[in-house]
Design an enzyme around this catalytic site. Structure first.
Site, PDB file in Angstrom:
ATOM      1  N   TRP A  10       0.817  -1.221   0.000  1.00 58.59           N
ATOM      2  CA  TRP A  10       0.000   0.000   0.000  1.00 58.59           C
ATOM      3  C   TRP A  10       0.844   1.262   0.000  1.00 58.59           C
ATOM      4  CZ3 TRP A  10      -4.730  -0.412   3.863  1.00 58.59           C
ATOM      5  CH2 TRP A  10      -5.572  -1.446   3.451  1.00 58.59           C
ATOM      6  N   LYS A  11       2.107   1.161   0.366  1.00 58.33           N
ATOM      7  CA  LYS A  11       2.958   2.337   0.572  1.00 58.33           C
ATOM      8  C   LYS A  11       2.272   3.267   1.579  1.00 58.33           C
ATOM      9  CE  LYS A  11       4.866   1.500  -3.911  1.00 58.33           C
ATOM     10  NZ  LYS A  11       5.676   1.979  -5.009  1.00 58.33           N
ATOM     11  N   HIS A  95      12.851  -2.268   0.136  1.00 58.10           N
ATOM     12  CA  HIS A  95      12.170  -1.692  -1.024  1.00 58.10           C
ATOM     13  C   HIS A  95      13.032  -0.557  -1.575  1.00 58.10           C
ATOM     14  CE1 HIS A  95       9.261   0.521  -3.420  1.00 58.10           C
ATOM     15  NE2 HIS A  95       8.547  -0.597  -3.466  1.00 58.10           N
ATOM     16  N   GLU A 166      12.277  -5.977  -8.289  1.00 57.35           N
ATOM     17  CA  GLU A 166      11.535  -4.780  -8.673  1.00 57.35           C
ATOM     18  C   GLU A 166      12.465  -3.814  -9.386  1.00 57.35           C
ATOM     19  OE1 GLU A 166       7.756  -4.231  -6.125  1.00 57.35           O
ATOM     20  OE2 GLU A 166       9.400  -3.191  -5.136  1.00 57.35           O
ATOM     21  N   GLY A 231       2.032  -2.463  -6.164  1.00 58.51           N
ATOM     22  CA  GLY A 231       1.849  -1.187  -5.472  1.00 58.51           C
ATOM     23  C   GLY A 231       0.489  -0.585  -5.794  1.00 58.51           C
ATOM     24  N   GLY A 232       0.474   0.346  -6.722  1.00 56.53           N
ATOM     25  CA  GLY A 232      -0.731   1.113  -7.040  1.00 56.53           C
ATOM     26  C   GLY A 232      -1.985   0.274  -7.221  1.00 56.53           C
TER      27      GLY A 232
HETATM   28  P1  PGA Z   1       3.810  -0.270  -8.470  1.00 50.60           P
HETATM   29  O1  PGA Z   1       4.730  -0.464  -7.159  1.00 50.60           O
HETATM   30  O2  PGA Z   1       3.028  -1.551  -8.661  1.00 50.60           O
HETATM   31  O3  PGA Z   1       2.911   0.895  -8.129  1.00 50.60           O
HETATM   32  O4  PGA Z   1       4.726   0.006  -9.589  1.00 50.60           O
HETATM   33  C1  PGA Z   1       5.337  -1.694  -6.893  1.00 50.60           C
HETATM   34  C2  PGA Z   1       6.148  -1.575  -5.623  1.00 50.60           C
HETATM   35  O5  PGA Z   1       6.735  -0.531  -5.377  1.00 50.60           O
HETATM   36  O6  PGA Z   1       6.205  -2.541  -4.834  1.00 50.60           O
END
Ligand code: PGA
Length: 246
Positions: A10-11, A95, A166, A231-232
């Site tokens: 989720w960040k 991360h 990533e 993420g998003g």
């Molecule tokens: P993203 O992020 O799917 O929004 O590119 C992935 C992450 O940072 O784990």
């Protein structure tokens, strides 16, 4: 055997009310197909809420960071043991946002992975190259350097971790590694894991970086891609579940 694991990151997003809706939608929408696992890594203040909302479901939860220290005078830090008290299974460590924005070195990331394991958590260790590093032809050297630091610290305990590739240039940018690019790096990481410890050869290798419903199937079909770190798209139940089912 490895199965597929899809983890939401989720960040720094969320809010009590919107989380309630998202947890409920995930819980009601997730009927795990054979060999599929789903988890969400949420901000620290929401761990209790994840625990309350997801306990007894097929969805696991976790944190996005922990301290490398067990306890002590570290104002603002949160230990692995604290996170574990909220029923977490996972914690993301290393991360790229932590590495670049908060100066986490390979050594610190390795120490965090060890701290997670010591508290009974599964660390999701992230590695990945920047665009500059890819263009300079140093992708392999960068991801192996990052992995080796963790392997040196964990040794055979690596078998209890998860590894996420990533590419930094793909995170939040809408650019995704092609299945071929992802598979090439995953195969490299797998070879390194196997060469160090036979037990680590089966470590789940997740791909992360603009993973969406439209590209998840092709990425998850790759031989050495065992899942995704999202993420998003993990903030929208329908998109996240579509990726998890892909
Ligand atoms: P993203 O992020 O799917 O929004 O590119 C992935 C992450 O940072 O784990």
């Amino acid at each position: 055997m490895r199965g597929k694991l899809v983890v939401g990151n989720w960040k720094m997003h969320g809010g009590l009310r919107q989380n309630d809706v998202l947890f409920a939608d995930l819980r009601s929408g997730w009927n795990p197909p054979e060999g599929r696992r789903l988890a969400v890594c949420v901000p620290f203040p929401y761990l209790w809420q994840a625990q309350a909302a997801l306990s007894g479901s097929a969805i696991a939860w976790g944190a996005q960071n922990i301290s490398e220290h067990a306890t002590g005078a570290f104002t603002g830090e949160v230990s692995a043991a604290m996170v574990a008290e909220f029923g977490c299974r996972y914690v993301i460590v290393g991360h790229s946002e932590r590495r670049t924005l908060f100066g986490e070195s390979d050594t610190v990331v390795a120490a965090k992975a060890a701290a997670a394991l010591a508290a009974g958590l599964t660390p999701i260790v992230c590695v990945g190259e920047t665009l500059k590093e890819r263009e300079a032809g140093s992708t392999e050297a960068v991801v192996l350097r990052q992995l080796d630091a963790v392997l040196a610290k964990l040794g055979s305990r690596m078998a209890d971790a998860v590894l996420a590739y990533e590419p930094v240039w793909a995170i939040g940018t809408g650019l995704t590694a092609s299945p071929e690019q992802a598979q090439a790096v995953h195969a490299l990481l797998r070879r390194r894991l196997r060469s160090v410890d036979a037990g680590a050869a089966d470590v789940a290798l997740l791909y992360g970086g603009s993973c969406k419903p439209g590209n998840a199937q092709a990425l998850l079909a790759c031989r050495d891609v065992d899942g995704a770190l999202v993420g998003g798209a993990s903030l929208k139940a329908d998109e996240f579940l579509a990726i998890a089912r892909a």
